[in-house]
Motif scaffolding. Structure first.
Motif, PDB file in Angstrom:
ATOM      1  N   TRP A   1      -1.954  -1.880  -1.036  1.00 59.51           N
ATOM      2  CA  TRP A   1      -1.457  -2.501  -2.250  1.00 59.51           C
ATOM      3  C   TRP A   1      -2.339  -3.670  -2.652  1.00 59.51           C
TER       4      TRP A   1
ATOM      5  N   LEU B   1       0.907  -4.873  -7.409  1.00 60.60           N
ATOM      6  CA  LEU B   1       2.046  -4.225  -6.763  1.00 60.60           C
ATOM      7  C   LEU B   1       2.797  -5.207  -5.870  1.00 60.60           C
ATOM      8  N   HIS B   2       2.077  -6.063  -5.153  1.00 62.22           N
ATOM      9  CA  HIS B   2       2.747  -7.065  -4.318  1.00 62.22           C
ATOM     10  C   HIS B   2       3.642  -7.971  -5.163  1.00 62.22           C
TER      11      HIS B   2
ATOM     12  N   ARG C   1       7.042  -6.211  -5.936  1.00 61.52           N
ATOM     13  CA  ARG C   1       7.695  -5.524  -4.821  1.00 61.52           C
ATOM     14  C   ARG C   1       9.204  -5.384  -5.030  1.00 61.52           C
TER      15      ARG C   1
ATOM     16  N   GLN D   1      11.256  -1.813  -5.619  1.00 62.95           N
ATOM     17  CA  GLN D   1      12.300  -1.357  -4.708  1.00 62.95           C
ATOM     18  C   GLN D   1      13.608  -1.119  -5.456  1.00 62.95           C
TER      19      GLN D   1
ATOM     20  N   SER E   1       9.437   2.270  -4.384  1.00 65.37           N
ATOM     21  CA  SER E   1       8.807   1.929  -3.112  1.00 65.37           C
ATOM     22  C   SER E   1       9.879   1.631  -2.083  1.00 65.37           C
TER      23      SER E   1
ATOM     24  N   GLU F   1       6.727  -1.398   2.393  1.00 62.18           N
ATOM     25  CA  GLU F   1       5.621  -0.500   2.052  1.00 62.18           C
ATOM     26  C   GLU F   1       4.391  -1.315   1.662  1.00 62.18           C
ATOM     27  N   GLU F   2       3.233  -0.906   2.147  1.00 65.58           N
ATOM     28  CA  GLU F   2       2.000  -1.651   1.914  1.00 65.58           C
ATOM     29  C   GLU F   2       0.865  -0.778   1.397  1.00 65.58           C
TER      30      GLU F   2
ATOM     31  N   GLU G   1      -0.383   2.603  -1.211  1.00 74.31           N
ATOM     32  CA  GLU G   1      -0.116   3.433  -2.375  1.00 74.31           C
ATOM     33  C   GLU G   1      -0.875   4.744  -2.237  1.00 74.31           C
TER      34      GLU G   1
END
Length: 229
Positions: free
Chosen positions: A195, A199-200, A203, A207, A212, A216-217, A219
């Motif tokens: 990621w 995306l971070h 998060r 979710q 995700s 999850e880390e 993609e």
């Protein structure tokens, strides 16, 4: 998802110039370049690169002798691609604007696309700034679906679409959309990447949307290959 995980990095043009605000070639660019490497190109092959960015993949097609048209909504991306084409002494037709408008009435043997595909809380595409290169609405499909709908008009009979996007966007939905448009599609390549900051930063929202899992880390990226019948 079926397919082969690839990690090759030598299929992109070296020493690419990147103007500020232009999407830098990343894992998705390399994956699309790997998919392009598996296609037969000839001097008569007409290629369209949608969302060309730096022109990295378009230059790869031109280097193999194809006739390439590259298009991007970003003026900076268009300027970057033109500079890179000059630097590498490769012929490219580079157009600014929406791909459907700028290619109306034309058909191609191969269409390449690395569209914006990152799910975003915003319901509309951004109209300026670097986020235009990745934000694509709540399901990440605002541009993907447009490409699916436009593919029959863009491709000659037997022509091929290569499109990369995240597994978050539902590759199975892309295949269904393309089948509805009369294209036979499959997932051909895939890769897992860490990621990035965007995306971070989303998060919790991802979710909540069920896009995700907690913790999850990585993609999953995929390349869809579809052929016009």
């Amino acid at each position: 998802m079926s397919g082969t995980t690839v990690n090759r990095t030598g299929l992109l043009a070296p020493r690419l110039l990147v103007l500020p605000g232009v999407y830098q070639p990343q894992a998705d660019t390399r994956l699309l370049a790997d998919a392009l490497a598996g296609e037969d190109l000839h001097p008569t092959t007409e290629v369209l690169d949608i969302g060309t960015g730096t022109g990295a993949v378009a230059l790869g097609a031109a280097r193999r002798g194809a006739q390439v048209t590259a298009v991007d909504v970003s003026r900076r991306a268009v300027a970057t691609t033109r500079l890179n084409a000059l630097r590498h002494h490769l012929p490219l037709t580079v157009l600014h604007g929406d791909f459907t408008t700028r290619t109306r009435g034309r058909r191609f043997d191969l269409v390449l696309a690395n569209p914006p595909y990152v799910p975003s809380p915003h319901t509309r595409l951004p109209t300026n700034g670097p986020a235009r290169a990745w934000d694509a609405g709540p399901d990440g499909r605002l541009v993907i679906d447009r490409i699916c709908a436009s593919a029959p008009a863009l491709l000659r009979p037997g022509g091929v679409l290569l499109m990369v996007h995240s597994a978050m966007c539902g590759p199975e939905n892309t295949l269904k959309r393309l089948a509805q448009e009369g294209l036979a599609g499959e997932t051909t390549l895939g890769a897992r990447v860490s990621w990035g900051p965007v995306l971070h930063s989303r998060r919790a929202w991802l979710q909540e949307r069920g896009l995700s899992e907690a913790g999850e880390e990585q993609e999953e990226l995929v390349v869809i290959r579809a052929r016009a019948l």
